[in-house]
Each structure stands twice: as structure tokens, then as C-alpha cells.
Design a protein around this motif. Sequence first.
Motif, PDB file in Angstrom:
ATOM      1  N   ILE A 154       3.699  -4.824  -0.436  1.00 54.00           N
ATOM      2  CA  ILE A 154       3.170  -4.221   0.785  1.00 54.00           C
ATOM      3  C   ILE A 154       1.701  -4.603   0.897  1.00 54.00           C
ATOM      4  N   SER A 155       1.265  -4.977   2.086  1.00 54.87           N
ATOM      5  CA  SER A 155      -0.145  -5.250   2.374  1.00 54.87           C
ATOM      6  C   SER A 155      -0.508  -4.507   3.650  1.00 54.87           C
ATOM      7  N   LEU A 156      -1.547  -3.682   3.580  1.00 50.06           N
ATOM      8  CA  LEU A 156      -1.983  -2.923   4.741  1.00 50.06           C
ATOM      9  C   LEU A 156      -3.450  -2.562   4.566  1.00 50.06           C
ATOM     10  N   PRO A 157      -4.157  -2.296   5.658  1.00 44.79           N
ATOM     11  CA  PRO A 157      -5.559  -1.880   5.531  1.00 44.79           C
ATOM     12  C   PRO A 157      -5.676  -0.600   4.708  1.00 44.79           C
ATOM     13  N   LEU A 158      -6.696  -0.549   3.879  1.00 37.72           N
ATOM     14  CA  LEU A 158      -6.873   0.627   3.033  1.00 37.72           C
ATOM     15  C   LEU A 158      -7.086   1.874   3.872  1.00 37.72           C
ATOM     16  N   ALA A 159      -7.756   1.735   5.001  1.00 34.93           N
ATOM     17  CA  ALA A 159      -7.982   2.901   5.866  1.00 34.93           C
ATOM     18  C   ALA A 159      -6.667   3.455   6.390  1.00 34.93           C
ATOM     19  N   ALA A 160      -5.710   2.570   6.707  1.00 37.67           N
ATOM     20  CA  ALA A 160      -4.408   3.049   7.182  1.00 37.67           C
ATOM     21  C   ALA A 160      -3.648   3.756   6.075  1.00 37.67           C
ATOM     22  N   PHE A 161      -3.811   3.305   4.853  1.00 37.01           N
ATOM     23  CA  PHE A 161      -3.148   3.962   3.733  1.00 37.01           C
ATOM     24  C   PHE A 161      -3.748   5.345   3.486  1.00 37.01           C
ATOM     25  N   VAL A 162      -5.080   5.434   3.537  1.00 35.85           N
ATOM     26  CA  VAL A 162      -5.748   6.713   3.289  1.00 35.85           C
ATOM     27  C   VAL A 162      -5.447   7.709   4.401  1.00 35.85           C
ATOM     28  N   ALA A 163      -5.238   7.212   5.622  1.00 30.04           N
ATOM     29  CA  ALA A 163      -4.996   8.102   6.757  1.00 30.04           C
ATOM     30  C   ALA A 163      -3.673   8.843   6.639  1.00 30.04           C
ATOM     31  N   GLN A 164      -2.752   8.355   5.816  1.00 29.54           N
ATOM     32  CA  GLN A 164      -1.476   9.041   5.646  1.00 29.54           C
ATOM     33  C   GLN A 164      -1.657  10.258   4.731  1.00 29.54           C
ATOM     34  N   ASP A 165      -0.698  11.145   4.782  1.00 28.69           N
ATOM     35  CA  ASP A 165      -0.781  12.312   3.909  1.00 28.69           C
ATOM     36  C   ASP A 165      -0.381  11.927   2.489  1.00 28.69           C
ATOM     37  N   ALA A 166      -0.578  12.827   1.566  1.00 23.46           N
ATOM     38  CA  ALA A 166      -0.352  12.546   0.149  1.00 23.46           C
ATOM     39  C   ALA A 166       1.100  12.195  -0.132  1.00 23.46           C
ATOM     40  N   SER A 167       2.029  12.875   0.522  1.00 24.12           N
ATOM     41  CA  SER A 167       3.442  12.596   0.260  1.00 24.12           C
ATOM     42  C   SER A 167       3.824  11.199   0.732  1.00 24.12           C
ATOM     43  N   ALA A 168       3.264  10.769   1.861  1.00 21.99           N
ATOM     44  CA  ALA A 168       3.562   9.428   2.357  1.00 21.99           C
ATOM     45  C   ALA A 168       3.001   8.367   1.419  1.00 21.99           C
ATOM     46  N   CYS A 169       1.806   8.595   0.884  1.00 26.70           N
ATOM     47  CA  CYS A 169       1.216   7.642  -0.063  1.00 26.70           C
ATOM     48  C   CYS A 169       2.056   7.553  -1.330  1.00 26.70           C
ATOM     49  N   ALA A 170       2.490   8.706  -1.837  1.00 27.58           N
ATOM     50  CA  ALA A 170       3.316   8.704  -3.045  1.00 27.58           C
ATOM     51  C   ALA A 170       4.638   7.996  -2.797  1.00 27.58           C
ATOM     52  N   THR A 171       5.216   8.206  -1.618  1.00 23.60           N
ATOM     53  CA  THR A 171       6.474   7.534  -1.289  1.00 23.60           C
ATOM     54  C   THR A 171       6.290   6.023  -1.227  1.00 23.60           C
ATOM     55  N   LEU A 172       5.152   5.594  -0.671  1.00 23.95           N
ATOM     56  CA  LEU A 172       4.879   4.161  -0.568  1.00 23.95           C
ATOM     57  C   LEU A 172       4.732   3.533  -1.948  1.00 23.95           C
ATOM     58  N   LEU A 173       4.022   4.208  -2.847  1.00 28.42           N
ATOM     59  CA  LEU A 173       3.843   3.678  -4.196  1.00 28.42           C
ATOM     60  C   LEU A 173       5.159   3.656  -4.965  1.00 28.42           C
ATOM     61  N   SER A 174       5.934   4.711  -4.861  1.00 23.53           N
ATOM     62  CA  SER A 174       7.206   4.752  -5.585  1.00 23.53           C
ATOM     63  C   SER A 174       8.190   3.738  -5.035  1.00 23.53           C
TER      64      SER A 174
END
Length: 433
Positions: free
Chosen positions: A181-201
Motif C-alpha cells: 500500500i502507498s498513500l500520503p501519510l496525512a491521509a493515513f493519519v486522518a483515519q481513525d485508529a481502527s482503520a489504521c490498525a486494519t490497514l496494517l493488519s
Amino acid sequence: MLLLTPSLSNTALPPATATRLPDEDWHWAQVNPYLSGPGFAIAAHGSGPSAAWPQDASVVLVVPPQRLSWHLVRLPKVPARKRLAALHGLLEEALLDDPAQLQFALPPGHPAAGTAQGLTWVATCDRAWLDACLASLRAAGRPALRIAPAFPPPADATTQLWISAETGTAWLHIGGPAGLISLPLAAFVAQDASACATLLSAAQGKTSASVPPVCTATPDAMAEAQAALPALPWKTEPQAQQWLRGVNSGWNLAQFELRDALGARRGQALLERLKPFWQAPRWRPLRWGAAALVMVQIIGLHTWAWRDRAALRALRLETQRTATQTFPKLTVVLDAPRQMQRELDAMRHGAGQLGPADLESLLQAMGATPALAGLQLESLRYSAREVRLRHAPGEPVRAALALAAARQGWTLQAGSGGTPGSAGTVESVLKRD
């Protein structure tokens, strides 16, 4: 090795606007890909037009992660000539563009490079943009030998996070066994914690969920990385180090129709393939062994030649000693066999004995040859070490004459024995060295 990658402004360039990319929007790094250690292999790096690039025969085009998409597919067993058509059919629904407008690439070592689930990574890239990059390098006199991804899939179960920044924008790249996955860091931070964890997993998958990720960031993006994901163990790493990791992964996007369209000379490609054998640390024992083998052969040949020369000198000295002891009149020995023969002939003549060089000995040998019995000689001329005989023609006579003369050390000259004379005779010339 010279690594070249277009800047983000070039990656955002629409493919149809030009056949080449702007010359000034390139980043470069001169590296030695066969040295280990963080940053140790990077000799120099910078940005600018082709005039500022260092000279290097090995040029690799590094494709930014923003220009690549990655897919895990289960490839059917098809012949190599039908593999591209099979990829078009498998990925047609998953691609946003027409498959005919994309460049496809399979992992190194395919088909043995599949995952444990039998899936294979497939990389796709816009073909028009890739052609524009290659055309720009050819126009600059730097044809690419390879096309490598800057952020390839990990070779093991490790998950990698890489944050790079350019033109003020930080990009987060996540690679794991299950996806990239490649995306702007700001777009990743803008998501909530559960969405970030789902993306990493999702990128990690089931096999590497318990393995800690490898987190690196370029120096200009380190502050943003630590602020966005403070719980991860971030390490600073030059951007060229990640490019080098992509080059060493073995991936080469120049496949199928693009394989023979790079424009690089075959000699350069061969040199590039041979470089690991004399530069990579893992081949150092083999290089030392080959060098030792060559040195042993050279030393052995020189030793053998020295022994032969020594034996030849000893034999020559022994021959000279024998000659001077046997014939005391010889004070200077230059050609021992010839000088000893002359001394022996002189002693024989002094004693009134016939020698092989005397005419009488030659005539006796001819008379003892059955094939020459009854041979009539029209004339005979004898001079020092030369006899001219005129006799009846015939090949049997000539062969018998040569045999009889050879027994006494005489040689029938080539071409003689066939010169016509008077009354149907021929002349044979015998000489003695």
C-alpha cells in the motif's frame, strides 16, 4: 551502478503529454550494490539534469512506489509465450486501465517464487509513462540496463514500513506478505485508529502478525513519521538505501515486450550480470580460490620451465665436457656433435680409414643395394659433401638411391632425379651436411 528515479512531479505527469520526461526532474544515487552495511554502499546522491549525473556504465531505472500496483494471483500453468495473455485475463477486472496499456512483471525466479499459498506477485505499471522514462534516459546517453521497483514485496514474512518525503509531502509505503500500500501519510493519519490498525493488519497477513515490522524513514520525513506513528521503532535511512534494497531484490520490470527494448548494449548487460562474481562479498571465497588456482598454475609452469632450462644447461655442459675430454684439440665448443664428428673424420682420414662421408663408402652402399644392381652411371661428379650422378630414369631407381644414400648420411635433394639429360638419362644430386 547509477540509480535514477523520476521525481514526484514526473510521476504525476500525464502519460500522453510527452514522449519524454523533463530532464531536470530526476534523482540519482551512485552505489555499489554488492557491499553490505547501512549506507556503506552509497557513494554519492543528488538531484538535477543529466549533465550533473556521474559517469557509470550500469544504469538502473528505479520506479517510485506511486507508479506501481501489486497483485497476488494464482497463475495457471501455461507456456511462456501465453503467460502475458493469461495475466491480462486474470487481472482484467482488478485493473483500472486497459491491460494492453500496462507493463506486467513477474517476480525473480518465477515460477518457483510463489508464496506458501501458491500465489504469485504481479507488478503493473503504466507502459506509456515507462516508455517516456526510458526514452529520456536514452536521449541523455544513459540507456537503462534494468528497471527495478523502489519498494518491492518483502521476500519473507517481514512487514516493512517506509516513509519518504519529497516536495513537502510525506508518503507512507506499507509492504507485507499480504499486500503493498502507498498513500500520503496525512491521509493515513486522518483515519481513525481502527482503520489504521486494519490497514496494517491487512498488509501483514496472518503469517507475520507476530513479527515486528521494519520501520524506516528518510531524514526529512523522520519527524513526521515519529509524530504520526510514535509507537513504532523508526530508523533513519537515506532514500537511496531503499532504492538499493529494491535493486538487490532481483525484481526486473523489463519483461515480455520490454525485455529487448531497453536499448542497452549486450556487452553492458553481460558486464552487469558478471559484476556480482567479482564484487559481491558472498563470492569472495570463490574469487580467492580462482586467483589461488591461477597463481598455482603460473608458479607451476615457471617452476617446470626453470627445471627444464636447468636440465638443458646441465646436458649442454656435460656434452661440452665430454667433447673437450675426448678431443683435447677442441678449446671452444659451440656445436659439440658437429665438432666431434669433424674431429672423428679427421682422425679416420689420418689413419687411412674410410668414413661415411667418403665417396667410396657411398659407392659401396649403392653396390650393396639389390635395386641398384646393374645401374649404369653415365657420369659422376664429386665435390666436398656433394655428389652428382647421371643415370637411367625411373622412380624405383630414385627410391633405392635415396635409401642407400641415407644409410651413409647423404640426402637426395628434392626435385633431383628427374632432370632429363642426354640419351634419356637424369641427374641425381646427393648432399651431406
